[in-house]
Each structure stands twice: as C-alpha cells, then as structure tokens.
Design an enzyme around this catalytic site. Structure first.
Site, short mmCIF file in Angstrom:
data_model
loop_
_atom_site.label_atom_id
_atom_site.label_comp_id
_atom_site.label_asym_id
_atom_site.label_seq_id
_atom_site.Cartn_x
_atom_site.Cartn_y
_atom_site.Cartn_z
N HIS A 90 0.65 -1.26 0.35
CA HIS A 90 -0.22 -0.60 0.33
C HIS A 90 0.83 1.75 -0.08
O HIS A 90 0.64 2.35 -0.23
CB HIS A 90 -0.75 0.27 0.97
CG HIS A 90 -2.14 -0.96 1.43
ND1 HIS A 90 -1.50 -1.33 2.36
CD2 HIS A 90 -3.07 -1.24 0.75
CE1 HIS A 90 -3.20 -2.99 2.03
NE2 HIS A 90 -4.13 -2.17 1.04
N LYS A 140 -16.79 -7.28 4.31
CA LYS A 140 -15.48 -8.09 4.58
C LYS A 140 -15.24 -7.88 6.38
O LYS A 140 -15.77 -7.17 7.60
CB LYS A 140 -13.92 -8.03 4.59
CG LYS A 140 -13.58 -7.92 2.74
CD LYS A 140 -12.04 -7.16 2.81
CE LYS A 140 -11.70 -7.20 0.69
NZ LYS A 140 -10.67 -7.31 0.98
N ARG A 172 -1.89 -5.30 -8.77
CA ARG A 172 -0.42 -6.47 -8.56
C ARG A 172 -0.76 -7.60 -9.84
O ARG A 172 -0.01 -7.34 -11.21
CB ARG A 172 -0.24 -7.08 -7.06
CG ARG A 172 -0.68 -6.20 -6.18
CD ARG A 172 -1.66 -6.28 -4.85
NE ARG A 172 -2.90 -6.44 -4.11
CZ ARG A 172 -3.37 -6.68 -3.62
NH1 ARG A 172 -2.73 -7.39 -2.94
NH2 ARG A 172 -4.87 -6.78 -4.17
N SER A 196 -3.27 -8.06 2.46
CA SER A 196 -3.00 -7.66 4.12
C SER A 196 -3.36 -9.66 4.52
O SER A 196 -3.11 -9.10 5.64
CB SER A 196 -4.47 -6.66 4.16
OG SER A 196 -3.82 -5.22 3.79
P1 ADP Z 1 -9.66 -3.14 -1.41
O1 ADP Z 1 -10.93 -4.33 -0.09
O2 ADP Z 1 -10.28 -1.94 -1.49
O3 ADP Z 1 -9.32 -4.10 -1.89
P2 ADP Z 1 -7.18 -3.50 0.37
O4 ADP Z 1 -6.64 -2.82 1.35
O5 ADP Z 1 -7.21 -4.61 0.34
O6 ADP Z 1 -8.76 -2.88 -0.14
O7 ADP Z 1 -6.38 -2.92 -1.16
C1 ADP Z 1 -6.92 -1.18 -1.19
C2 ADP Z 1 -5.92 -1.13 -2.41
O8 ADP Z 1 -4.70 -0.68 -2.88
C3 ADP Z 1 -6.15 -1.60 -3.95
O9 ADP Z 1 -5.99 -1.08 -4.94
C4 ADP Z 1 -5.26 -2.71 -3.87
O10 ADP Z 1 -4.92 -3.92 -5.16
C5 ADP Z 1 -3.79 -2.17 -3.93
N1 ADP Z 1 -2.77 -2.79 -2.55
C6 ADP Z 1 -2.80 -3.72 -2.35
N2 ADP Z 1 -1.53 -4.62 -1.29
C7 ADP Z 1 -1.47 -4.06 -2.69
C8 ADP Z 1 0.18 -4.43 -2.94
N3 ADP Z 1 1.36 -4.81 -1.90
N4 ADP Z 1 1.36 -3.43 -3.81
C9 ADP Z 1 -0.29 -2.93 -4.34
N5 ADP Z 1 -1.22 -2.57 -4.50
C10 ADP Z 1 -1.77 -3.12 -2.79
#
Ligand code: ADP
Length: 169
Positions: free
Chosen positions: A20, A44, A96, A134
């Site tokens: 992130h 979630k 990703r 996460s």
């Molecule tokens: P959501 O439930 O909206 O996907 P996340 O917290 O999982 O929430 O992800 C928020 C954003 O951050 C999304 O666009 C996701 O693709 C991006 N993201 C999460 N982990 C990574 C990572 N390791 N590298 C790049 N982007 C990430």
C-alpha cells in the site's frame, strides 16, 4: 490555474502493508494531495477496527514524512461521491498480479459511469510487493512467520499483540 491536484486512495487497509505504501509514495509523485479513504462498510470481516487501521496508517505516513501531503479519512457509501466532495480528480488503486485486473476493470468502468470527471489511476508496486496482500500478512503472522520486510514496524507489533491476545482467549 494554481489548483491543488487531489487524489483519493480507497481501500480496506486491514492492515496497511508496504505494498500500500509503495503505491502511496508513487501517487505522491503525481498528485499534490492524497486522501486515504478507509472503507467503513466493506463486505469483509476486518481484524482491526477503523480507529486501529487509521492509527497504523497515520504512523506510517509520519515515518515517510508525508504528513503535509497525505491525510486519512473513513468513508461509507460510494467512493465517487466522497471523492467529489473532496474535490479529487483521481482515484488511485494498486494493480498487482493479473488476478486483480478483472475486478478492478469492472470497478473503474462503473465508477466512470457514476462520475465521468473522476479518473481511476492504476499504479504497479515494486515487484517484491506484487504478491503481497493484507490477508497473506495476517495469515503468516498468525503462524509466527517473519513479516518485517512487508509491513511497517507498528503494524508488525500490533499483529503480534493481536495474535497473542487471541491465543490467550
Ligand atoms: P480493497 O478491499 O479495496 O481491495 P485493500 O486494502 O486490500 O482494499 O487494497 C486497497 C488498494 O491497495 C487496492 O487497489 C489494492 O490493489 C492495493 N494494494 C493492496 N496491496 C497491494 C500491494 N501489495 N501492492 C500494490 N497495491 C496493493
């Protein structure tokens, strides 16, 4: 025109990872101001409360000296409406592996349908964060694996505390 270019970066952030943060730092190269928007009501089951997630993000922002450029808020409802209220011109998402693509494509087109003025911008993280999420972090931490390369120190500490507490219950 001397208007600040604002972007929103929405997500669950349960918890924030270096993936992130990688996207956030890249976003700061493109926009003057980024508002991280933690979703209040995703379908979630979150491990961390909104307040905990916000605190972890704020800590990480300080460590990266991004306080003057990045703020953290929580939102519910449509992100396009929230973005409009903030005067944002773009929505940032991380991309990703190919597995993200279909869902993100659908979301981007729907959001464009809802608000044609808001652009979705996809950024790719460093390759070592490409397979980071996460959920995988929570899984590895739950089994005592080493996660220090993938999350800020404060997040690691809170994960360890959380799992120790669960063990004790
Ligand atoms: P959501 O439930 O909206 O996907 P996340 O917290 O999982 O929430 O992800 C928020 C954003 O951050 C999304 O666009 C996701 O693709 C991006 N993201 C999460 N982990 C990574 C990572 N390791 N590298 C790049 N982007 C990430």
């Amino acid at each position: 025109m001397n208007q600040q270019r604002t972007a929103v970066y929405p997500g669950t952030f349960d918890p924030i990872t270096n993936g992130h943060l990688d996207i956030l730092v890249r976003g700061c190269d493109l926009f003057d101001r980024i508002v991280i928007c933690i979703a209040e009501n995703p379908a979630k089951d979150e491990m961390f409360s909104l307040a905990e997630r916000k605190a972890m993000i704020e800590e990480a922002i300080s460590e990266h000296n991004l306080n003057s450029r990045v703020t953290v808020e929580t939102f519910n409802g449509l992100i396009v409406d929230y973005a409009e209220k903030l005067g944002a011109i773009a929505l940032i998402r991380g991309l990703r592996a190919v597995s993200d693509f279909e869902f993100e494509f659908q979301m981007a087109l729907m959001n464009r349908h809802l608000n044609n003025r808001l652009h979705t911008v996809y950024l790719m993280p460093k390759d070592e964060y490409t397979y980071l999420s996460s959920s995988i972090i929570k899984n590895v931490a739950n089994h005592g694996g080493d996660i220090h390369r993938f999350v800020p120190a404060g997040v690691k500490r809170r994960l360890v505390e959380k799992f120790l507490k669960t063990e004790g219950e």
